[in-house]
Scaffold this active site. Structure first.
Site, PDB file in Angstrom:
ATOM      1  N   ALA A 247       0.832  -1.206   0.000  1.00  0.00           N
ATOM      2  CA  ALA A 247       0.000   0.000   0.000  1.00  0.00           C
ATOM      3  C   ALA A 247       0.867   1.257   0.000  1.00  0.00           C
ATOM      4  CB  ALA A 247      -0.929  -0.005   1.215  1.00  0.00           C
TER       5      ALA A 247
ATOM      6  N   LYS B 106      22.498 -23.836 -14.670  1.00  0.00           N
ATOM      7  CA  LYS B 106      22.193 -23.483 -16.061  1.00  0.00           C
ATOM      8  C   LYS B 106      20.694 -23.259 -16.152  1.00  0.00           C
ATOM      9  CE  LYS B 106      23.335 -24.720 -20.801  1.00  0.00           C
ATOM     10  NZ  LYS B 106      22.041 -24.742 -21.465  1.00  0.00           N
TER      11      LYS B 106
END
Ligand code: IVH
Length: 454
Positions: free
Chosen positions: A37, A119
């Site tokens: 918020a 990877k």
């Protein structure tokens, strides 16, 4: 147009810095410092100021990750330094051979230090920063020329629009992998399926499809991330002595680097890193298809050089594939405790994701239709992480002449409920209105036994 006062200019600058900092905490460090918020209030305030005084907008403002009417051009981009690929090792022996070749070439008697990196299974991208500001992003393409995807890359929240810190060079190129974490991939596929659109086969395809969008507003809605794995500087004398230090520098500039990266000395240590990462594979929030070993010293990397299109100083040791081809021998229907029915493909056993799989879920009848599955079809089977094996694609060209449509089981005379839509529950027959295509009746006799995934 009203001219912005010095106070407005300074407030906008302050907001930009604060929001950029919050973005970094949230998207790169995964460690939000303010509630959503509060963030939204700051963002709105900056948006309002920029709307009122358009001349205060800067190229790196966090409100303009998606430009108003910008489209991705996909113009051809020639890579200043070619984007090479990696050689693969498919066994421990091949990794030891690689290490031996490195040592022989360097005439080294001591063990070599490597950086071990997961990877990531995504797409390689190159990012140019001039005076610290992102000016161009490109795909790898064929390694020599790629495509300009700057507008799309800017929408990825973990991509810095401006480098952090004081040690920012005039021109720097950072390379890394754009990927889609598992959770985002599954949510995206659910969203697409709900809209009746084609789902993506795997997170890599989803990432590629998302980057290929002409409209950055579409890319912006896709849960993409970037992990950096290398850096190149115009002025090479400013490079640190090791790849590892280069990664730390990239991290200090505000990029996400992979927290699983580590160093290893000698082949034995590398193989241990492989096994450790392999053990973690299923629990990681993103997909990896192996581990990359890179000689850590940049001086040694230079001595080793390249052969054809891959460096001699790096190798990728692959993990077992998570997708394989096999044949659907039959489709049966499983009834769960809640009465939900799931079509299950009985498969010609196939080794995928590290185990032998002979059953895969087809989810529901909608899914069978969407995939266009017939018995006898050759299909892609995918087993990633702890997820149950799934049929994700039919190879249409391999359909045999005798392929059979999937028939729903015949109804039981006593219940005759209509099976409605995808999340098949036993709806009473009065619940008409669902299309005949999606309706089915309860199988007669006993329910098929629940089976375990193998
Ligand atoms: S280094 C010359 N590091 O793998 C070095 N690549 O097969 C080239 N990839 O195109 C790349 N994670 O898309 C490197 N930690 C990592 C990587 C990585 C994934 C991908 C990248 C590249 C392909 C090479």
């Amino acid at each position: 147009m009203t001219k912005a006062s010095p106070d407005v200019i300074s407030r906008a600058g302050e907001l930009r810095d604060t929001i950029t900092e919050h973005n970094y905490q949230y998207y790169v460090l995964d460690d939000p410092r303010v509630p959503d918020a509060e963030y939204d209030r700051l963002f709105r305030e900056l948006q309002d100021l920029e709307a009122q005084y358009p001349d205060i907008v800067t190229p790196d403002t966090p409100t303009r990750r998606v430009g108003a009417s910008v489209e991705t051009t996909f113009e051809e981009v020639v890579h200043r330094i070619p984007m090479l690929s990696l050689d693969n090792a498919f066994s421990d022996e091949e990794l030891r051979d690689f290490d031996r070749r490195v040592k022989d070439r360097l005439k080294a008697s001591d063990d070599i230090e490597y950086v071990c990196e997961p990877k990531l299974d995504g797409l390689a991208v190159s990012l140019h920063y001039e005076s610290g500001v992102l000016t161009r992003a490109a795909t790898r393409g064929d390694g020599y020329t790629g495509e300009d995807i700057t507008a799309n890359i800017r929408t990825i929240p973990s991509v810095p629009l401006r480098l952090r810190g004081d040690n920012v060079p005039e021109l720097v190129e950072v390379r890394g992998e754009v990927y889609m974490p598992r959770e985002g991939f599954e949510a995206l596929n659910r969203r697409l399926a709900d809209k009746g659109e084609k789902a993506f086969v795997n997170p890599r395809n989803a990432a590629a499809g998302s980057l290929r969008q002409k409209k950055p507003t579409v890319t912006a809605r896709r849960p993409l991330e970037l992990c950096a794995y290398s850096v190149a500087l115009e002025d090479e004398s400013r490079l640190p002595a090791t790849h590892w230090e280069g990664l730390q520098q990239v991290s200090a500039w505000g990029f996400r680097i992979n927290p699983e990266m580590r160093r290893a000395t000698g082949a034995k240590d590398c193989l241990q890193a492989y096994n450790e990462l392999m053990d973690k594979r299923a629990s990681l929030p993103y997909e990896i298809d192996g581990i990359v070993f890179k000689v850590n010293s940049l001086a040694l990397q230079q001595q080793l050089g390249f052969v054809s299109r891959a460096p001699r100083w790096a190798i990728a040791q692959k993990f077992p594939a998570q997708e394989e081809l096999t044949v659907i021998e039959d489709v049966e229907f499983q009834v769960g405790r809640t009465g939900a029915i799931t079509p299950v493909a009985r498969l010609k056993p196939v080794f995928v994701g590290g185990v032998t799989v002979s059953n895969a879920t087809l989810h529901n009848m909608d899914e069978i239709q969407r995939l266009g599955v017939r018995i006898g079809d050759t299909v892609f089977v995918r087993r990633a992480g702890d997820v149950i094996p799934q049929v994700v694609k039919v190879v249409a060209e391999r359909r045999p002449d005798n392929a059979r449509e999937v028939q729903l089981p015949t109804p039981a005379p006593y219940a005759s409920p209509i099976l409605c839509r995808s999340r098949v529950k036993w709806w009473p027959a009065v619940l008409a209105g669902c299309s005949a295509r999606h309706s089915a009746r309860r199988p007669s006799g006993t329910m098929p036994p629940a089976r375990h995934w193998t």
